[in-house]
Design an enzyme around this catalytic site. Structure first.
Site, mmCIF file in Angstrom:
data_model
loop_
_atom_site.group_PDB
_atom_site.id
_atom_site.type_symbol
_atom_site.label_atom_id
_atom_site.label_comp_id
_atom_site.label_asym_id
_atom_site.label_seq_id
_atom_site.Cartn_x
_atom_site.Cartn_y
_atom_site.Cartn_z
ATOM 1 N N GLN A 175 0.842 -1.198 0.000
ATOM 2 C CA GLN A 175 0.000 0.000 0.000
ATOM 3 C C GLN A 175 0.874 1.243 0.000
ATOM 4 O O GLN A 175 1.798 1.367 0.796
ATOM 5 C CB GLN A 175 -0.928 0.005 1.206
ATOM 6 C CG GLN A 175 -1.967 -1.096 1.162
ATOM 7 C CD GLN A 175 -3.051 -0.915 2.204
ATOM 8 O OE1 GLN A 175 -3.105 0.086 2.896
ATOM 9 N NE2 GLN A 175 -3.920 -1.895 2.317
ATOM 10 N N ASP A 239 -7.557 1.040 -4.270
ATOM 11 C CA ASP A 239 -8.672 1.252 -3.348
ATOM 12 C C ASP A 239 -9.231 2.644 -3.600
ATOM 13 O O ASP A 239 -8.504 3.639 -3.509
ATOM 14 C CB ASP A 239 -8.188 1.123 -1.904
ATOM 15 C CG ASP A 239 -9.336 1.049 -0.903
ATOM 16 O OD1 ASP A 239 -10.480 1.402 -1.266
ATOM 17 O OD2 ASP A 239 -9.090 0.645 0.242
ATOM 18 N N GLU A 276 -10.925 -1.965 -5.268
ATOM 19 C CA GLU A 276 -11.478 -2.162 -3.931
ATOM 20 C C GLU A 276 -12.421 -1.020 -3.562
ATOM 21 O O GLU A 276 -12.136 0.148 -3.817
ATOM 22 C CB GLU A 276 -10.341 -2.242 -2.913
ATOM 23 C CG GLU A 276 -10.801 -2.496 -1.495
ATOM 24 C CD GLU A 276 -9.653 -2.791 -0.543
ATOM 25 O OE1 GLU A 276 -9.889 -2.749 0.680
ATOM 26 O OE2 GLU A 276 -8.529 -3.071 -1.011
ATOM 27 N N ASP A 310 -14.716 -4.149 0.718
ATOM 28 C CA ASP A 310 -14.036 -3.497 1.837
ATOM 29 C C ASP A 310 -15.078 -2.875 2.754
ATOM 30 O O ASP A 310 -15.328 -3.355 3.856
ATOM 31 C CB ASP A 310 -13.053 -2.450 1.314
ATOM 32 C CG ASP A 310 -12.307 -1.742 2.435
ATOM 33 O OD1 ASP A 310 -12.472 -2.127 3.607
ATOM 34 O OD2 ASP A 310 -11.559 -0.792 2.150
ATOM 35 N N GLN A 332 -11.593 -8.603 1.605
ATOM 36 C CA GLN A 332 -10.516 -8.348 2.551
ATOM 37 C C GLN A 332 -10.900 -8.910 3.913
ATOM 38 O O GLN A 332 -11.986 -8.636 4.416
ATOM 39 C CB GLN A 332 -10.229 -6.849 2.703
ATOM 40 C CG GLN A 332 -9.126 -6.603 3.725
ATOM 41 C CD GLN A 332 -8.858 -5.158 4.068
ATOM 42 O OE1 GLN A 332 -8.051 -4.871 4.952
ATOM 43 N NE2 GLN A 332 -9.501 -4.233 3.388
ATOM 44 N N LYS A 334 -10.269 -8.350 7.451
ATOM 45 C CA LYS A 334 -9.707 -7.281 8.290
ATOM 46 C C LYS A 334 -9.361 -7.869 9.654
ATOM 47 O O LYS A 334 -10.155 -7.832 10.587
ATOM 48 C CB LYS A 334 -10.698 -6.131 8.405
ATOM 49 C CG LYS A 334 -11.049 -5.508 7.067
ATOM 50 C CD LYS A 334 -12.066 -4.391 7.218
ATOM 51 C CE LYS A 334 -12.472 -3.838 5.872
ATOM 52 N NZ LYS A 334 -13.516 -2.788 5.992
ATOM 53 N N THR A 363 -4.595 -3.566 8.945
ATOM 54 C CA THR A 363 -4.467 -2.120 9.066
ATOM 55 C C THR A 363 -3.005 -1.715 9.202
ATOM 56 O O THR A 363 -2.178 -2.487 9.713
ATOM 57 C CB THR A 363 -5.253 -1.611 10.292
ATOM 58 O OG1 THR A 363 -5.021 -0.214 10.476
ATOM 59 C CG2 THR A 363 -4.830 -2.338 11.565
ATOM 60 N N CYS A 364 -2.732 -0.499 8.773
ATOM 61 C CA CYS A 364 -1.397 0.072 8.962
ATOM 62 C C CYS A 364 -1.080 0.272 10.438
ATOM 63 O O CYS A 364 0.085 0.417 10.819
ATOM 64 C CB CYS A 364 -1.300 1.408 8.229
ATOM 65 S SG CYS A 364 -2.578 2.608 8.714
#
Length: 422
Positions: A175, A239, A276, A310, A332, A334, A363-364
């Site tokens: 990403q 995305d 996405e 998403d 996805q 999550k 997640t980041c």
């Protein structure tokens, strides 16, 4: 091997907590921060430093297994559990959770994870313990089982769910964040299998008629040919955060929409494309209906672009609903939103035998420890792809996830080799 004790220490996560609703309501970004007041419960500011709760499980032989409680960047939004504060939930883990785990057989990951998933929720205010608590403690339980048995976490998950793990690294998905050109070029030079996300989260970025996204894909295709290693066959994954819904609006099976997606495919060629979150319909059922409408429209028009779920696909039950409705080519998973790490494995496996593939996302705002655990989920379930995380710098997350998979595969190969007769 018995569990002797459970300890915690507050730590940091790889990014920040953001009040998504305040940002959607028009909060102004000043530098890296946002001006204005938060609107989501638990936030003191619109953007706050991310937190994690480091979990250590001590085994009878004195060895330590770790996991990290972490939550998504947009915590508290869309029906998610409240903003995760490490100090608030530390007593939960060191109290009731630790009491339940002491004396348990560490090798029994499935039973221990199920017990955790079903624990009393009185401190979380929902139907279960906070998702971050279940996420982090289950990682530690997975690592504890692997240590006690002398195998990789991939093996523990494969045995738990009777799967045949991947024999090569699962494609890693990079990403870019807003540095969508510089970071994309980094990815291309490193030969990242799936890229670049692009963070197309506004009409300004996508273009009033979608031209910004189309032009970017054409640029990306050219740069992939120029910079990528030989041989190199990446998959493009962008995305758009529901923005194409604002550009076009329903119905999504009409010619104007499918023709636009065909221009995206042409721009990305010769590389395959998946998009996405094309729209945000405001609720799960509406999202499923509109995603299915778009997917069917593209199929009828012969447009070879995959659609990725998403928005409104957060929990295990959400994943089931999207898959059952055939509303996406890819969903996805999550990972922090599903709670226990085993639930992510179960969500990927739910897609087996269907027309929907699954990717181990997240997640980041996670940690190195949680990212490494997710790499084992991806290997054990042979997922379609796995997110490079944590952080928004790309390089670090790509290294963490790639190296963990390579280590696990090398170890599994070594232990499965049969020594020659003397």
């Amino acid at each position: 091997m018995r569990i002797e004790d459970v300890r915690t220490v507050p730590g940091l996560s790889g990014f920040f907590f953001d009040d998504q609703q305040a940002i959607k309501d028009g909060a102004t970004q000043t530098g890296f921060a946002y001006d204005g007041q938060p609107v989501t419960d638990g936030f003191d500011r619109i953007r706050e430093a991310g937190e994690a709760l480091i979990v250590e499980i001590e085994l009878a032989d004195g060895s330590i297994a770790t996991g990290d409680c972490a939550a998504v960047q947009y915590s508290g939004a869309g029906g998610r559990d409240p903003l995760f504060r490490a100090e608030k939930y530390r007593p939960v883990v060191e109290g009731a959770v630790a009491d339940a785990l002491r004396g348990q057989d560490a090798t029994q990951f499935g039973a221990n994870a199920t017990m955790l998933e079903e624990m009393s929720p009185q401190r979380s205010g929902g139907d279960q313990l906070h998702t971050a608590v279940r996420y982090g403690v289950s990682q530690a339980l997975l690592n504890a089982a692997a240590q006690a048995r002398g195998v990789t976490p991939t093996d523990v998950l494969a045995d738990t769910y009777d799967t045949e793990p991947a024999t090569s690294p699962v494609p890693v998905f990079g990403q870019s964040g807003d540095e969508r050109r510089i970071n994309a070029e980094k990815m291309l030079i490193k030969g990242v299998p799936v890229l670049p996300h692009g963070l197309f989260n506004s009409v300004e970025k996508v273009g009033e008629n979608g031209e910004g996204l189309r032009d970017y894909l054409a640029w990306l295709s050219d740069r992939a040919t120029a910079l990528g290693p030989e041989p190199y066959s990446p998959r493009f994954h962008v995305d758009v955060y529901g923005i194409l819904g604002k550009v076009f609006g329903p119905p999504y099976d009409r010619t104007e929409v499918t023709d636009y997606f065909e221009t995206l495919r042409e721009a990305a060629a010769p590389y395959p494309l998946q998009v996405e979150g094309p729209m945000d319909a405001g609720g799960r059922q509406a999202q499923i209906t509109e995603m299915a409408e778009l997917r069917e429209g593209l199929a009828d028009a012969g447009v070879d672009v995959d659609i990725v779920a998403d928005e409104w696909c957060n929990t295990f039950e959400d994943v089931q609903a999207f898959v059952d409705a055939e509303a996406a080519d890819l969903v996805q998973i999550k990972t922090p939103d599903l709670g226990g790490i085993q639930r992510s494995a179960e969500a990927v496996l739910y897609c087996d035998g269907t027309d929907t593939r699954a990717y181990v996302g997240g997640t980041c705002n996670e940690t190195v420890t949680s990212a490494r655990a997710c790499a084992h989920v991806a290997l054990a379930t042979d997922a379609a792809q796995v997110l490079a995380k944590p952080g928004m710098g790309f390089d670090e997350g790509f290294m963490v996830v790639t190296n963990e998979m390579r280590r696990a595969l090398a170890r599994r190969d070594a232990t499965q080799e049969v020594p020659a007769d003397d």
